[in-house]
Design a protein around this motif. Structure first.
Motif, PDB file in Angstrom:
ATOM      1  N   LYS A  94      -8.378 -12.717  -3.371  1.00 33.72           N
ATOM      2  CA  LYS A  94      -8.808 -13.917  -4.088  1.00 33.72           C
ATOM      3  C   LYS A  94      -7.761 -15.020  -3.997  1.00 33.72           C
ATOM      4  N   GLN A  95      -6.483 -14.640  -4.039  1.00 36.35           N
ATOM      5  CA  GLN A  95      -5.417 -15.612  -3.912  1.00 36.35           C
ATOM      6  C   GLN A  95      -4.127 -14.883  -3.537  1.00 36.35           C
ATOM      7  N   THR A  96      -3.307 -15.508  -2.681  1.00 36.00           N
ATOM      8  CA  THR A  96      -2.056 -14.889  -2.270  1.00 36.00           C
ATOM      9  C   THR A  96      -1.126 -15.911  -1.654  1.00 36.00           C
ATOM     10  N   ASP A  97       0.158 -15.602  -1.676  1.00 36.06           N
ATOM     11  CA  ASP A  97       1.132 -16.329  -0.864  1.00 36.06           C
ATOM     12  C   ASP A  97       2.009 -15.332  -0.100  1.00 36.06           C
ATOM     13  N   MET A  98       1.566 -14.067  -0.038  1.00 36.43           N
ATOM     14  CA  MET A  98       2.277 -13.014   0.679  1.00 36.43           C
ATOM     15  C   MET A  98       2.048 -13.129   2.184  1.00 36.43           C
ATOM     16  N   SER A  99       2.985 -12.568   2.931  1.00 36.31           N
ATOM     17  CA  SER A  99       2.797 -12.448   4.374  1.00 36.31           C
ATOM     18  C   SER A  99       1.632 -11.489   4.646  1.00 36.31           C
ATOM     19  N   GLU A 100       1.058 -11.595   5.814  1.00 35.28           N
ATOM     20  CA  GLU A 100      -0.060 -10.720   6.194  1.00 35.28           C
ATOM     21  C   GLU A 100       0.349  -9.250   6.124  1.00 35.28           C
ATOM     22  N   LYS A 101       1.554  -8.943   6.582  1.00 32.21           N
ATOM     23  CA  LYS A 101       2.053  -7.554   6.572  1.00 32.21           C
ATOM     24  C   LYS A 101       2.133  -7.019   5.140  1.00 32.21           C
ATOM     25  N   MET A 102       2.652  -7.834   4.230  1.00 34.23           N
ATOM     26  CA  MET A 102       2.777  -7.402   2.840  1.00 34.23           C
ATOM     27  C   MET A 102       1.404  -7.279   2.177  1.00 34.23           C
ATOM     28  N   GLN A 103       0.465  -8.156   2.539  1.00 30.58           N
ATOM     29  CA  GLN A 103      -0.905  -8.059   2.013  1.00 30.58           C
ATOM     30  C   GLN A 103      -1.539  -6.735   2.423  1.00 30.58           C
ATOM     31  N   ILE A 104      -1.357  -6.355   3.676  1.00 34.30           N
ATOM     32  CA  ILE A 104      -1.901  -5.080   4.167  1.00 34.30           C
ATOM     33  C   ILE A 104      -1.299  -3.927   3.381  1.00 34.30           C
ATOM     34  N   HIS A 105       0.008  -4.003   3.127  1.00 30.82           N
ATOM     35  CA  HIS A 105       0.684  -2.959   2.344  1.00 30.82           C
ATOM     36  C   HIS A 105       0.129  -2.900   0.917  1.00 30.82           C
ATOM     37  N   ALA A 106      -0.100  -4.056   0.298  1.00 32.21           N
ATOM     38  CA  ALA A 106      -0.635  -4.102  -1.064  1.00 32.21           C
ATOM     39  C   ALA A 106      -2.013  -3.450  -1.135  1.00 32.21           C
ATOM     40  N   LYS A 107      -2.886  -3.801  -0.196  1.00 29.30           N
ATOM     41  CA  LYS A 107      -4.244  -3.243  -0.195  1.00 29.30           C
ATOM     42  C   LYS A 107      -4.222  -1.745   0.106  1.00 29.30           C
ATOM     43  N   ALA A 108      -3.345  -1.319   1.013  1.00 31.09           N
ATOM     44  CA  ALA A 108      -3.225   0.107   1.329  1.00 31.09           C
ATOM     45  C   ALA A 108      -2.681   0.885   0.131  1.00 31.09           C
ATOM     46  N   SER A 109      -1.721   0.304  -0.578  1.00 28.92           N
ATOM     47  CA  SER A 109      -1.160   0.963  -1.764  1.00 28.92           C
ATOM     48  C   SER A 109      -2.220   1.130  -2.851  1.00 28.92           C
ATOM     49  N   ALA A 110      -3.039   0.101  -3.045  1.00 27.20           N
ATOM     50  CA  ALA A 110      -4.119   0.187  -4.034  1.00 27.20           C
ATOM     51  C   ALA A 110      -5.143   1.238  -3.634  1.00 27.20           C
ATOM     52  N   SER A 111      -5.492   1.264  -2.364  1.00 28.22           N
ATOM     53  CA  SER A 111      -6.450   2.250  -1.873  1.00 28.22           C
ATOM     54  C   SER A 111      -5.915   3.670  -2.047  1.00 28.22           C
ATOM     55  N   HIS A 112      -4.639   3.862  -1.720  1.00 26.15           N
ATOM     56  CA  HIS A 112      -4.018   5.179  -1.876  1.00 26.15           C
ATOM     57  C   HIS A 112      -3.979   5.586  -3.350  1.00 26.15           C
ATOM     58  N   ALA A 113      -3.657   4.645  -4.226  1.00 23.79           N
ATOM     59  CA  ALA A 113      -3.633   4.938  -5.667  1.00 23.79           C
ATOM     60  C   ALA A 113      -5.015   5.362  -6.147  1.00 23.79           C
ATOM     61  N   LEU A 114      -6.064   4.717  -5.636  1.00 24.26           N
ATOM     62  CA  LEU A 114      -7.432   5.091  -6.029  1.00 24.26           C
ATOM     63  C   LEU A 114      -7.803   6.480  -5.511  1.00 24.26           C
ATOM     64  N   ASP A 115      -7.171   6.921  -4.423  1.00 28.09           N
ATOM     65  CA  ASP A 115      -7.380   8.289  -3.936  1.00 28.09           C
ATOM     66  C   ASP A 115      -6.698   9.301  -4.850  1.00 28.09           C
ATOM     67  N   LEU A 116      -5.595   8.895  -5.490  1.00 28.65           N
ATOM     68  CA  LEU A 116      -4.806   9.811  -6.316  1.00 28.65           C
ATOM     69  C   LEU A 116      -5.243   9.866  -7.779  1.00 28.65           C
ATOM     70  N   PHE A 117      -5.726   8.728  -8.313  1.00 29.85           N
ATOM     71  CA  PHE A 117      -6.021   8.627  -9.736  1.00 29.85           C
ATOM     72  C   PHE A 117      -7.462   8.180  -9.958  1.00 29.85           C
ATOM     73  N   ASP A 118      -7.977   8.510 -11.121  1.00 32.12           N
ATOM     74  CA  ASP A 118      -9.327   8.085 -11.503  1.00 32.12           C
ATOM     75  C   ASP A 118      -9.371   6.577 -11.662  1.00 32.12           C
ATOM     76  N   VAL A 119     -10.488   5.980 -11.309  1.00 30.91           N
ATOM     77  CA  VAL A 119     -10.645   4.520 -11.386  1.00 30.91           C
ATOM     78  C   VAL A 119     -10.460   4.005 -12.810  1.00 30.91           C
ATOM     79  N   SER A 120     -10.654   4.839 -13.808  1.00 31.61           N
ATOM     80  CA  SER A 120     -10.487   4.419 -15.206  1.00 31.61           C
ATOM     81  C   SER A 120      -9.033   4.494 -15.679  1.00 31.61           C
ATOM     82  N   ASP A 121      -8.153   5.092 -14.877  1.00 29.09           N
ATOM     83  CA  ASP A 121      -6.745   5.263 -15.258  1.00 29.09           C
ATOM     84  C   ASP A 121      -5.910   4.097 -14.706  1.00 29.09           C
TER      85      ASP A 121
END
Length: 93
Positions: free
Chosen positions: A9-36
């Motif tokens: 929705k909004q960012t000023d991060m580099s493309e590489k860091m954006q990819i890392h942010a989205k991957a980290s969120a995706s990995h967290a959703l694999d590890l924890f329940d969406v409500s946590d």
């Protein structure tokens, strides 16, 4: 992994860091329940602290307000699944 399905929705991060942010969120959703949201946010914050140094903040949820100051090049706000993710590094004085 769901990182390809994230909508930035909004960012000023580099493309590489954006990819890392989205991957980290995706990995967290694999590890924890969406409500946590606390565990999701803690996981992402710790990942960014390890990768880019301390001082990172992470907010996860479906409905929140915020007001903050961040260091240039360290901010991203995106949605993934039913949640919104806000990641930024606090501005130094």
């Amino acid at each position: 992994m769901l990182e390809g399905k994230a909508t930035v929705k909004q960012t000023d991060m580099s493309e590489k860091m954006q990819i890392h942010a989205k991957a980290s969120a995706s990995h967290a959703l694999d590890l924890f329940d969406v409500s946590d949201c606390l565990s999701l946010a803690a996981h992402i914050k710790k990942e960014f602290d390890r990768s880019y140094g301390s001082g990172w903040q992470c907010v996860v949820g479906s409905n929140f307000g915020c007001f903050f100051t961040h260091s240039k090049g360290t901010f991203i706000y995106f949605s993934l699944e039913t949640l919104n993710f806000l990641i930024f590094k606090a501005a130094s004085n």
